[in-house]
Design a protein around this motif. Structure first.
Motif, PDB file in Angstrom:
ATOM      1  N   VAL A  68       0.846  -1.196   0.000  1.00 47.70           N
ATOM      2  CA  VAL A  68       0.000   0.000   0.000  1.00 47.70           C
ATOM      3  C   VAL A  68       0.879   1.242   0.000  1.00 47.70           C
ATOM      4  O   VAL A  68       0.628   2.200  -0.731  1.00 47.70           O
ATOM      5  CB  VAL A  68      -0.950  -0.011   1.216  1.00 47.70           C
ATOM      6  CG1 VAL A  68      -1.827   1.240   1.216  1.00 47.70           C
ATOM      7  CG2 VAL A  68      -1.820  -1.266   1.205  1.00 47.70           C
ATOM      8  N   PRO A 115      -6.700   2.599   3.744  1.00 49.90           N
ATOM      9  CA  PRO A 115      -6.658   1.394   4.587  1.00 49.90           C
ATOM     10  C   PRO A 115      -7.796   1.437   5.601  1.00 49.90           C
ATOM     11  O   PRO A 115      -8.046   2.468   6.243  1.00 49.90           O
ATOM     12  CB  PRO A 115      -5.296   1.484   5.272  1.00 49.90           C
ATOM     13  CG  PRO A 115      -4.480   2.389   4.394  1.00 49.90           C
ATOM     14  CD  PRO A 115      -5.467   3.384   3.846  1.00 49.90           C
ATOM     15  N   THR A 175      -8.101  -2.600   1.989  1.00 48.22           N
ATOM     16  CA  THR A 175      -7.856  -1.248   1.482  1.00 48.22           C
ATOM     17  C   THR A 175      -8.917  -0.853   0.464  1.00 48.22           C
ATOM     18  O   THR A 175      -9.101  -1.537  -0.551  1.00 48.22           O
ATOM     19  CB  THR A 175      -6.463  -1.182   0.825  1.00 48.22           C
ATOM     20  OG1 THR A 175      -5.493  -1.716   1.730  1.00 48.22           O
ATOM     21  CG2 THR A 175      -6.105   0.235   0.466  1.00 48.22           C
TER      22      THR A 175
END
Length: 587
Positions: A128, A141, A297
């Protein structure tokens, strides 16, 4: 960021049609959505919402892209949700799960501000962070759905030989076993593509630093060199290289690994499928196991409708419920904050007194991960770099809060950066200003050669470079950037070495100030013409200080497939060079 129609390898026809049909683009606060979704879950469990009847005509579609190891568990949970008519705000969930390697998804998201899926579940938060670099798709997230510690697995004969399960080791001690001759053949998934491989290598470095102090870099480099010879593209391919323990032929086959850096979940899956003769036994290092943390996410949340956002978060809350936690454990994952079950650990190859239930290692910082990946990139593929340093008058200006000039700080950073390179790496140095050598704006000071090579007077190339950096001083003149960039690029191309990472690193504190040089447009056109995909030389341009033109260096570097950066403090140079090498390696 707005979505724009473009080809997307992760989009299904249905997903494209569904996205095109959207009319609402409402940004929703994640905290509010979580509250609503959780409330819907409570209402469902208490019977306030009816789950009877068909949902086909009014289901909310949620497309999930997940790491291949967790995708089957999420797919099973999605099937259960459909079978049980699980609802979000009165509408059933229609969750579709597709498996995709996280490094591929991160690369695609980094290059585009458009995604054709709603939720991404990679195996680690590091992906991420990687995907969020640059002008990428917005990622939110929302929590973590599972965990799995990264361990070291060994075939039983090797494990017993080093004292499993009673003997405990640190990461540094375990990897030292593998670097002492050919006692233990150790493999791993490529740290450039595997979160587990990168987390473990970073932890090995931290562990070695506590044990060996200043000498730790030597051990980590040795481990990286060894792993580089025995890496696989993915964890599943790495597991395919493990020798079967009851086969004398395989045990003696140098192509087969006796030990592997592996997640607990991957070992669990492997042991289920391998049969009695192919089991792994796990060492859980006593200085802590890094965790794969499976972040849930949301992808480009502002372009999801209210129903879609709530449905996506309803599925996440569903994964935290007792039935789903049992499902995740059935697939070899840890869930929740409680200790892992003995059944899971035993099936994965763990056993007491191995510290499988103790606190996990502190997660490494993004900076630590970046440094490890830079070291790995350089170790695996030796680098050939020519550094081109601006010595114009303006480089003599004092850096705020440092009391040293820009050039002095730059010189110190270049010397520090040298410590990241091995004797097999090749580095040289030029300097530039205007009219530095007759009518030329540049001068070659040290030819690009192997750092370990002798220069003929008893000194190595590394020592010669340190002396050359130390001798740099400002010259009367301006920033002759364009002519220098072209000349240095042509020279780097001419001396290209196959099998190495070839790059040109230009360090400047200002825009081009040579009125007699070619134009920026002419320079970019010529660099684009010269760039050869079969003999790639990346131009890494670093603009130092407030007077530098970030847009200019990015445009110049992009013409060669390289990258441009602006930094306020020359001390950031070492970090930026590593970042640029990583970015170029990813391309």
């Amino acid at each position: 960021m707005a979505r724009h129609p473009s080809p997307d390898p992760y989009a299904t026809d249905a997903a494209r049609a569904r996205r095109r049909g959207r009319r609402r683009t409402v940004a929703i606060a994640t905290a509010l959505v979580v509250g609503v979704a959780t409330g819907a879950g409570v209402a469902a469990r208490s019977g306030l919402l009816s789950f009877a009847g068909s949902c086909e005509d009014d289901a909310v579609r949620v497309d999930v892209l997940a790491a291949p190891d967790i995708a089957p568990a999420l797919d099973e949970a999605a099937d259960r949700a459909r079978e049980q008519d699980v609802k979000s705000d009165g509408r059933c969930l229609d969750v579709r799960v597709e498996a995709k390697e996280p490094h591929q998804v991160a690369g695609a998201l980094q290059k585009s501000d458009e995604a054709r899926f709603d939720v991404w579940v990679p195996d680690s938060e590091l992906w991420v962070d990687r995907a969020s670099l640059g002008d990428s798709t917005a990622l939110t997230p929302a929590g973590n759905v599972a965990a799995s510690p990264v361990t070291m697995g060994m075939v039983p004969s090797a494990a017993k030989a080093v004292g499993w399960p009673k003997k405990r080791y640190t990461w540094a001690e375990l990897t030292e076993l593998a670097t002492e001759g050919d006692k233990l053949r150790l493999g791993a998934a490529d740290p450039a593509r595997s979160a587990g491989g990168l987390l473990a290598l970073t932890k090995i470095g931290a562990s070695a630093a506590k044990t060996d102090g200043p000498e730790s870099d030597t051990q980590v480099a040795a481990t990286a060199k060894l792993l580089a010879q025995r890496t696989s593209d993915s964890e599943s391919r790495a597991l395919a290289t493990v020798a079967r323990d009851d086969s004398g032929t395989e045990q003696g086959d140098p192509r087969r690994n006796q030990a592997l850096i592996v997640s607990e979940q991957a070992a669990f899956r492997h042991n289920q499928e391998a049969g009695a003769d192919g089991q792994l036994e796990l060492f859980y290092p006593k200085d802590g196991a890094p965790q794969l943390d499976y972040p849930y996410t949301l992808v480009d949340e502002s372009h999801m409708s209210t129903d879609e956002s709530r449905a996506a978060l309803r599925f996440m809350t569903l994964l935290g419920e007792e039935d789903s936690r049992s499902l995740l454990e059935k697939h070899g994952f840890r869930s929740g904050s409680e200790e892992p079950s003995e059944e899971l650990v035993t099936a994965a190859g763990g056993s007491e007194p191995q510290p499988y239930a103790t606190a996990s290692a502190e997660p490494p910082t993004p900076k630590e991960l970046q440094a490890t990946l830079g070291m790995w990139t350089i170790t695996v593929q030796s680098a050939r770099l020519t550094t081109v340093v601006d010595v114009s008058t303006s480089m003599g200006r004092i850096v705020p809060n440092r009391g040293e000039s820009r050039l002095e700080v730059t010189k110190s950073s270049l010397v520090q950066a040298l410590s990241q390179f091995t004797p097999e790496d090749e580095i040289g140095v030029w300097e530039f200003a205007t009219y530095l050598d007759g009518t030329r704006d540049y001068r070659k000071l040290v030819e690009t050669r192997r750092l370990g090579a002798s220069t003929g007077n008893g000194a190595t190339q590394r020592e010669r470079l340190v002396a050359a950096y130390d001798a740099l001083h400002t010259k009367p003149g301006y920033t002759g950037l364009y002519d220098t960039s072209l000349a240095a690029y042509k020279d780097a191309q001419k001396s290209y070495v196959k099998g190495k990472f070839n790059a040109l690193v230009i360090l400047t504190d200002g825009a081009n100030q040579d009125p007699g040089s070619l134009s920026r447009r002419a320079l970019i056109d010529e660099l684009e013409r010269l760039a050869d995909p079969k003999r790639p030389v990346r131009l890494i341009a670093i603009a130092v200080g407030p007077d530098a033109d970030r847009k200019e260096v990015k445009q110049i570097a992009a013409a060669t497939g390289g990258s441009g950066y602006q930094i306020d403090d020359p001390a950031q140079m070492q970090e930026v060079i590593l970042k640029a090498i990583i970015a170029a390696g990813g391309n």
